[in-house]
Scaffold this motif. Structure first.
Motif, short mmCIF file in Angstrom:
data_model
loop_
_atom_site.label_atom_id
_atom_site.label_comp_id
_atom_site.label_asym_id
_atom_site.label_seq_id
_atom_site.Cartn_x
_atom_site.Cartn_y
_atom_site.Cartn_z
N SER A 384 0.80 -1.29 -0.13
CA SER A 384 -0.05 -0.28 -0.19
C SER A 384 0.78 1.12 -0.24
O SER A 384 1.51 1.55 0.65
N GLU A 415 -12.47 -4.67 -6.24
CA GLU A 415 -11.08 -5.17 -5.79
C GLU A 415 -11.18 -5.87 -7.38
O GLU A 415 -9.55 -6.77 -8.15
N GLY A 418 -9.81 -3.33 -9.52
CA GLY A 418 -8.51 -2.36 -9.06
C GLY A 418 -9.04 -1.25 -8.31
O GLY A 418 -7.81 -0.94 -7.40
N GLN A 420 -8.93 -0.94 -4.72
CA GLN A 420 -8.53 -1.58 -3.41
C GLN A 420 -8.53 -1.31 -2.28
O GLN A 420 -8.40 -0.44 -1.92
N LYS A 437 -5.46 0.99 -7.96
CA LYS A 437 -4.52 0.23 -8.79
C LYS A 437 -3.82 0.49 -10.35
O LYS A 437 -4.79 1.63 -10.66
N ASP A 438 -2.56 1.05 -10.04
CA ASP A 438 -2.01 0.84 -11.43
C ASP A 438 -2.36 3.42 -11.55
O ASP A 438 -3.00 3.64 -12.39
#
Length: 486
Positions: A384, A415, A418, A420, A437-438
């Motif tokens: 994280s 999730e 992406g 989270q 994410k990303d």
């Protein structure tokens, strides 16, 4: 316990908060354990759900003194030691009808705790009209006289002014306000609020308070004040600028987001950048505004798109309703099952409730039903970004204030796309921290990180936002979360 009451006269917004904070800072630099209480003179049963635009009708309470004494004993330091000094900021202006019960409470309070444990700092305005160029002391004389008429005598008079006061002006205030000239403190306009503690220190405020309250302070070089001076000097030398778009419901009144703005300022200063905040009313971004007021709509979107970073108060935990719009909007952009994604707050009958009432909350009853106070959040991911910003700890303890939450039953759907949930409460039932994410920096927290932000120790979520907005986050993480010496 020593109590320092900070009152204000002549006009509201005179700077009581800055004076109270500055007094606390210089006393803390002496090694004392200091706590603070901010009192807004609303005596309602539950003022926590009011809009900042609303006025209120007082409901009298007789528990002010007991509440102050109880709150003053709560430790605010990591060592858990009970505070030695409590700085109390009483909002509003002396003479306001809503503050009268509080003034009377403190009139009685000074005798309850004894004179050697109580002092009053009165903050007042010394105007300097352009027509004469003279500092006018009459408003302060009247304000102090009114305060004395209500039973409180000022020990220190903090004079807010545009330029430093001459000795003759201080002597005049001393003569007509029943204090020594050394008890008249000049607080002129300075380039940064972080210079105010240094201003008070230079005029002997610590020496006076130590003598007046018999404080156990050693007069020696103080490391904390040295750091503070370095930070204050650095604030004058900032060259680069970073802009943050603040999208909210109450942007017409910037005081509504004072804690958020201060947290942003702390973080901007930590990375040596000037902060520009672009206030955007969330309603101006909606399609209805495009139809009714297209100019306003396009201006709002231009502000948003030209900013280096975006902050949605509520996305970081400031408002119960706005904060969840981020999750709702994100869900609406996903596949078919979420086309009707909604909140039970807006539509109690929705088939796809992304945001729901907490089980212990009674729908329909707004007052006294929030999830409040400091609570622990456990990190569930070692990768994280926010965990790294917090110092790679296993958990954090932050302050909460909300009554709605993301529906935990939909956790796996989010999730898969992406989004989270990297932080949860102790029981694993509440989603406390989300990261996309990303993405360079897409973070949402259920709590209020701005409440624990400090000038020398900025809040990690806000610090991460400013680092990312300035294009420095990845290098900061790569260096083990350390800034370069510059």
């Amino acid at each position: 316990m020593k109590y320092i009451l900070v009152t204000g006269g002549v006009i509201s917004g005179i700077g009581k908060g800055i004076i109270a904070s500055s007094v606390g800072t210089i006393l803390k630099s002496c090694g004392l354990h200091v706590t603070a209480i901010k009192i807004d003179p609303y005596i309602n049963i539950d003022a926590g759900t009011f809009s900042p635009y609303e006025h209120v009708v007082p409901h009298i309470t007789d528990a002010i003194q007991d509440w102050v004494m109880k709150q003053a004993k709560i430790s605010v330091d990591d060592d858990g030691v009970e505070p030695q000094v409590c700085v109390i900021e009483l909002g509003g202006t002396v003479g306001d009808i809503e503050s009268m019960p509080f003034i009377e409470a403190f009139r009685q309070f000074q005798f309850k705790v004894k004179r050697e444990n109580f002092c009053n700092i009165h903050v007042s305005l010394i105007p300097q009209p352009n027509t004469t160029g003279e500092h006018k002391t009459k408003p302060t004389q009247n304000s102090v006289r009114e305060l004395r008429g209500l039973g409180l005598s000022a020990d220190l008079i903090m004079c807010r002014c545009s330029a430093a006061l001459d000795a003759s002006v201080k002597e005049k205030i001393s003569m007509f306000c029943h204090v020594e000239p050394t008890q008249v403190i000049c607080v002129q306009d300075v380039s940064s609020v972080y210079k105010v503690p240094l201003l008070l220190e230079a005029q002997g405020v610590v020496d006076y308070l130590c003598q007046r309250l018999n404080l156990p302070v050693e007069m020696r070089a103080r490391k904390m004040l040295t750091k503070w001076k370095e930070m204050a000097d650095r604030s004058d030398r900032l060259l680069e600028q970073v802009s943050i778009a603040l999208v909210g419901k109450y942007t017409k009144l910037s005081d509504s987001y004072t804690s958020v703005i201060k947290a942003l300022e702390h973080s901007a200063l930590a990375i040596n950048h000037k902060l520009e905040v672009k206030y955007i009313d969330s309603a101006d971004l909606e399609s209805t505004t495009l139809q009714d007021e297209p100019v306003k709509y396009h201006e709002a979107w231009q502000k948003l798109c030209s900013s280096h970073g975006v902050l949605v108060p509520g996305g970081f935990g400031v408002r119960g309703t706005e904060g969840k719009i981020m999750a709702i909007s994100w869900a609406r952009k996903q596949n078919k099952p979420f086309l009707d994604a909604n909140s039970t707050e807006f539509n109690p009958e929705t088939e796809h409730p992304v945001v729901i009432d907490m089980p212990e909350h009674n729908p329909g009853q707004m007052g006294g039903t929030m999830r409040l106070g400091k609570r622990r959040t456990i990190f569930k991911s070692s990768s994280s970004v926010l965990r790294k910003l917090y110092g790679d700890v296993e958990y954090v303890e932050e302050r909460h204030r909300h009554r709605f939450e993301v529906n935990p039953e939909l956790k796996h759907h989010f999730e898969r796309k992406g989004l989270q949930f990297v932080g949860q409460d102790i029981e694993g039932e509440r989603m406390e921290i989300i990261e996309l994410k990303d993405h360079c920096y897409f973070v949402g927290v259920q709590y209020h990180p701005e409440f624990t932000s400090r000038p020398i120790k900025p809040s990690p979520p806000y610090f991460g936002l400013l680092l990312a907005a300035a294009g420095k986050l990845q290098s900061y993480l790569a260096k083990g979360c350390r800034l370069s010496p510059r």
